[in-house]
Design a protein around this motif. Structure first.
Motif, PDB file in Angstrom:
ATOM      1  N   ASN A   8     -15.903 -80.960  28.088  1.00 22.27           N
ATOM      2  CA  ASN A   8     -15.887 -81.893  29.222  1.00 22.27           C
ATOM      3  C   ASN A   8     -16.741 -81.360  30.366  1.00 22.27           C
ATOM      4  OD1 ASN A   8     -14.415 -79.811  30.255  1.00 22.27           O
ATOM      5  ND2 ASN A   8     -12.480 -80.935  30.435  1.00 22.27           N
ATOM      6  N   LYS A   9     -16.821 -82.125  31.441  1.00 19.08           N
ATOM      7  CA  LYS A   9     -17.669 -81.737  32.578  1.00 19.08           C
ATOM      8  C   LYS A   9     -17.201 -80.440  33.238  1.00 19.08           C
ATOM      9  CE  LYS A   9     -19.214 -86.402  33.744  1.00 19.08           C
ATOM     10  NZ  LYS A   9     -19.237 -87.451  34.813  1.00 19.08           N
ATOM     11  N   ASP A  10     -15.885 -80.252  33.248  1.00 21.63           N
ATOM     12  CA  ASP A  10     -15.341 -79.041  33.884  1.00 21.63           C
ATOM     13  C   ASP A  10     -15.513 -77.806  33.015  1.00 21.63           C
ATOM     14  OD1 ASP A  10     -14.599 -80.559  36.064  1.00 21.63           O
ATOM     15  OD2 ASP A  10     -12.618 -81.010  35.209  1.00 21.63           O
ATOM     16  N   GLY A  11     -15.758 -77.993  31.749  1.00 24.54           N
ATOM     17  CA  GLY A  11     -15.980 -76.878  30.844  1.00 24.54           C
ATOM     18  C   GLY A  11     -14.732 -76.146  30.424  1.00 24.54           C
ATOM     19  N   ASP A  12     -13.535 -76.741  30.626  1.00 23.36           N
ATOM     20  CA  ASP A  12     -12.300 -76.055  30.224  1.00 23.36           C
ATOM     21  C   ASP A  12     -11.650 -76.664  28.979  1.00 23.36           C
ATOM     22  OD1 ASP A  12     -11.721 -78.411  31.507  1.00 23.36           O
ATOM     23  OD2 ASP A  12      -9.876 -77.673  32.437  1.00 23.36           O
ATOM     24  N   LYS A  13     -12.078 -77.858  28.605  1.00 24.79           N
ATOM     25  CA  LYS A  13     -11.482 -78.532  27.441  1.00 24.79           C
ATOM     26  C   LYS A  13     -12.578 -79.135  26.553  1.00 24.79           C
ATOM     27  CE  LYS A  13      -7.262 -79.795  29.961  1.00 24.79           C
ATOM     28  NZ  LYS A  13      -6.470 -80.922  30.516  1.00 24.79           N
TER      29      LYS A  13
END
Length: 378
Positions: free
Chosen positions: A10-15
């Motif tokens: 995802n955009k946040d890079g955590d999932k």
């Protein structure tokens, strides 16, 4: 078919979101590049990219088990024919090998003529798509439309002439038969022919002579005696020019007091037994032990012109060809009540439906006969 699991951050890079990718074949584009066919199914599941806590690690473990279970279910569904996919092993099978298998089932003693049409279809289809590695994955509606267009507009005979509409229709019908057979056997799960039009065969006029016209020909002079005798012989036997031309005295015998011709048809390569009448035998000339029966017979434009000149001398204005003799024989028998099955055998047709082309002619003859009933004064 192959199914893989794809993860996308995802955009946040955590999932990571999860989806299934269905791979069901490939094709080479016009630039020579391989293009894969695939379909995506987005799953309402996610992974932690860097799980730190025990619950996050447990979530990833359970999610993976769930996604693997969904993948296994989808594979089972695809094998059962759902989702429009086919078994990858079947879909990757050789089209040409399957075509040949179907074609060989037509190679029977009674179906040589039909078999030759299959062979012609294969030759022209190979010109349309020369690649030996053609698979059923490539048999899209677009590919079949291309084959249809090739048969109608580009296929040529040995003499570089366009094949007839009837031949194009016959060839495309053979291709349709192979595709339908593949669909019936589960090699393809959806029949691409549903989106492809067939080639309609145009009915051609078959010129024939009435018995009265044949009698006028007997009386009229013909420049070439061998032409006169062979054409009349065709009217009385239904033989093609090719079979008359190669007829040898060794092919002639007598059975129960009747003259019989035993020969292999030039067109169909099938053995034919034909009992002929005395008047037909008379046209063959003086019997010999061996050698060509109709010596001096040559197929040429001069012969065709002389045939028309002879007909004109007999008062016949129809566009008569040598094959009109065969048509005359068939119409003469059918209009006199001989059943179509018997006529089919006498003509050497491998299928009765081939003889049914004369049905319209017979209907016209009967209609004309009805209008000859005299006025009774009502």
């Amino acid at each position: 078919m192959k199914i893989t699991i794809e993860k996308r951050a995802n955009k946040d890079g955590d999932k990571q979101s999860l989806r299934l990718v269905y791979w069901y074949g490939s094709h080479t584009d016009e630039n020579g590049k391989i293009k894969h066919k695939r379909k995506l199914e987005q799953l309402d599941q996610f992974f932690y990219i860097d799980p730190k806590t025990k619950p996050e690690k447990q979530h990833n473990k359970e999610t993976m088990q769930l996604v693997e279970a969904i993948k296994a279910k989808r594979l089972a569904e695809a094998a059962a024919g759902k989702h429009g996919f086919v078994d990858s092993t079947k879909a990757a099978a050789s089209f040409w090998r399957f075509f040949d298998d179907v074609m060989e089932t037509k190679n029977t003693a009674t179906g040589k003529s039909n078999y030759s049409v299959w062979q012609g279809c294969r030759i022209h289809l190979k010109r349309y798509h020369p690649d030996e590695n053609l698979t059923f994955e490539q048999l899209t509606p677009e590919w079949l439309d291309g084959a249809r267009h090739f048969f109608e507009n580009k296929a040529k005979t040995k003499s570089a002439n366009a094949i007839s509409k009837a031949t194009a229709s016959s060839y495309f019908n053979k291709l349709r038969a192979v595709v339908n057979a593949a669909y019936a056997k589960g090699i393809i799960n959806r029949n691409p022919l549903a989106q492809v039009k067939s080639i309609k065969s145009e009915s051609t006029e078959r010129t024939y002579l009435t018995i009265e016209e044949v009698r006028e020909l007997v009386k009229a002079d013909c420049r070439y005696d061998v032409l006169k005798r062979t054409f009349l012989f065709s009217c009385l036997t239904g033989l093609r020019w090719s079979d008359i031309n190669k007829l040898d005295w060794s092919d002639v015998s007598q059975l129960d007091g009747v003259q019989r011709i035993t020969f292999n048809q030039q067109k169909t390569k099938t053995l034919q037994y034909l009992d002929i009448t005395e008047q037909a035998f008379k046209l063959m000339g003086e019997p010999e032990n061996q050698g060509r029966v109709f010596q001096g017979l040559k197929y040429s434009s001069w012969m065709n012109v002389e045939l028309l000149r002879w007909c004109m001398a007999a008062g016949i204005s129809k566009h008569v060809t040598f094959h009109s003799g065969r048509h005359t024989f068939a119409v003469s028998l059918l209009s006199r009540g001989v059943d179509i099955y018997t006529v089919s055998k006498l003509l050497g047709h491998s299928e009765v439906k081939t003889t049914q082309i004369y049905a319209d002619i017979i209907d016209a003859v009967r209609k004309e006969a009805m209008h000859k009933i005299p006025d009774i004064g009502l």
